[in-house]
Enzyme design. Structure first.
Site, PDB file in Angstrom:
ATOM      1  N   HIS A  54       0.783  -1.269   0.211  1.00  0.00           N
ATOM      2  CA  HIS A  54       0.376  -0.126  -0.309  1.00  0.00           C
ATOM      3  C   HIS A  54       0.955   1.165   0.174  1.00  0.00           C
ATOM      4  O   HIS A  54       0.370   2.113  -0.660  1.00  0.00           O
ATOM      5  CB  HIS A  54      -0.821   0.013   1.190  1.00  0.00           C
ATOM      6  CG  HIS A  54      -2.020  -1.327   1.181  1.00  0.00           C
ATOM      7  ND1 HIS A  54      -2.255  -1.624   2.613  1.00  0.00           N
ATOM      8  CD2 HIS A  54      -2.134  -1.122   0.370  1.00  0.00           C
ATOM      9  CE1 HIS A  54      -3.286  -2.545   2.499  1.00  0.00           C
ATOM     10  NE2 HIS A  54      -3.572  -2.320   0.866  1.00  0.00           N
TER      11      HIS A  54
ATOM     12  N   LYS B  60     -15.195  -7.256   7.203  1.00  0.00           N
ATOM     13  CA  LYS B  60     -14.721  -7.984   6.533  1.00  0.00           C
ATOM     14  C   LYS B  60     -14.133  -8.358   8.002  1.00  0.00           C
ATOM     15  O   LYS B  60     -12.973  -9.094   8.132  1.00  0.00           O
ATOM     16  CB  LYS B  60     -13.137  -6.938   5.739  1.00  0.00           C
ATOM     17  CG  LYS B  60     -13.435  -7.624   4.580  1.00  0.00           C
ATOM     18  CD  LYS B  60     -12.443  -6.595   3.756  1.00  0.00           C
ATOM     19  CE  LYS B  60     -11.747  -7.384   2.551  1.00  0.00           C
ATOM     20  NZ  LYS B  60     -10.283  -6.212   2.097  1.00  0.00           N
TER      21      LYS B  60
ATOM     22  N   ARG C 206      -2.121  -5.650  -8.725  1.00  0.00           N
ATOM     23  CA  ARG C 206      -0.958  -6.730  -8.392  1.00  0.00           C
ATOM     24  C   ARG C 206      -0.450  -7.777  -9.028  1.00  0.00           C
ATOM     25  O   ARG C 206       0.190  -8.244  -9.649  1.00  0.00           O
ATOM     26  CB  ARG C 206      -1.205  -6.771  -7.268  1.00  0.00           C
ATOM     27  CG  ARG C 206      -0.854  -6.506  -5.847  1.00  0.00           C
ATOM     28  CD  ARG C 206      -2.140  -6.762  -4.290  1.00  0.00           C
ATOM     29  NE  ARG C 206      -3.410  -6.969  -4.845  1.00  0.00           N
ATOM     30  CZ  ARG C 206      -4.062  -7.824  -3.622  1.00  0.00           C
ATOM     31  NH1 ARG C 206      -3.542  -8.024  -2.997  1.00  0.00           N
ATOM     32  NH2 ARG C 206      -4.858  -7.607  -3.914  1.00  0.00           N
TER      33      ARG C 206
ATOM     34  N   SER D   3      -2.650  -7.480   2.751  1.00  0.00           N
ATOM     35  CA  SER D   3      -3.469  -7.740   4.346  1.00  0.00           C
ATOM     36  C   SER D   3      -3.542  -8.663   5.182  1.00  0.00           C
ATOM     37  O   SER D   3      -2.905  -9.156   5.955  1.00  0.00           O
ATOM     38  CB  SER D   3      -4.452  -6.836   4.808  1.00  0.00           C
ATOM     39  OG  SER D   3      -3.832  -5.209   4.465  1.00  0.00           O
TER      40      SER D   3
END
Ligand code: COA
Length: 162
Positions: A17, A41, A90, A128
């Site tokens: 990030h 989440k 990505r 993450s």
């Protein structure tokens, strides 16, 4: 004045990030990192904690501001008087998801533009969730997150285990 929004959950912010934040901040006059209050989440860190960590790790970037947001991204973009959304890509799987999201957002707010930055190869595998999984089992996360974030994650897992 060109203002950009880099939105995400940032639970927690990773070096991947950070790479996008640094590069994105060179493309606009002001970059606002929008931290989504995404309870669906089940975040490890509250939105306030995520904002604080981001403020720490971006303190040397004068044109970067951190703001929490809830609801639709396009509404946040308009509220902040921004013109572009910046996202990192990505892999091809990110592209499909990002394109779908951008096209939906174009329908909702055609005036908002998107800039996709290819993630630095060094971080193309990073997420993450992976960082949290490694940390939960006591693994070394120093290649994935900054020093300040390492301490917070370790502390959070100590609290959970207590
Ligand atoms: N380096 C490292 N990791 C990266 C990365 C990078 N450059 N870019 C993304 N990731 C990882 C994140 O760490 C995250 O990992 P995790 O799933 O393990 O937590 C994952 O990729 C997803 O990225 P993230 O940006 O955190 O969140 P998201 O893709 O779930 O959400 C929003 C993106 C915030 C833009 C989107 O959910 C949103 O706009 N929500 C508001 C509601 C709305 O307007 N929806 C759109 C209607 S189509």
């Amino acid at each position: 004045m060109l203002r950009g929004i880099y939105p995400g959950s940032f639970d927690p912010v990773t070096l991947g990030h950070m790479d996008i934040i640094k590069r994105g901040s060179h493309l606009v006059d002001e970059l606002i990192v929008g931290v989504l209050c995404n309870n669906a989440k089940m975040p490890l860190f509250s939105v306030e904690e995520r904002v604080k960590m981001l403020e720490e790790v971006t303190s040397d970037l004068p044109n970067v501001r951190i703001m929490p947001f809830d609801g639709l991204l396009v509404d946040f973009v308009k509220e902040m008087d921004a013109q572009v959304v910046i996202r990192g890509l990505r892999a091809i799987t990110d592209f499909e998801y990002e394109l779908q999201m951008a096209q939906t957002n174009y329908k909702l707010a055609p005036e908002v533009e998107y800039i996709f930055l290819p993630t630095n190869l060094q971080y193309s595998y990073l997420s993450s969730s992976m960082v949290k999984e490694v940390a939960a089992f006591g693994g070394d996360i120093s290649q994935f997150v900054s020093e300040a974030v390492i301490d917070r994650i370790k502390e959070r897992y100590r609290e959970i285990k207590r």
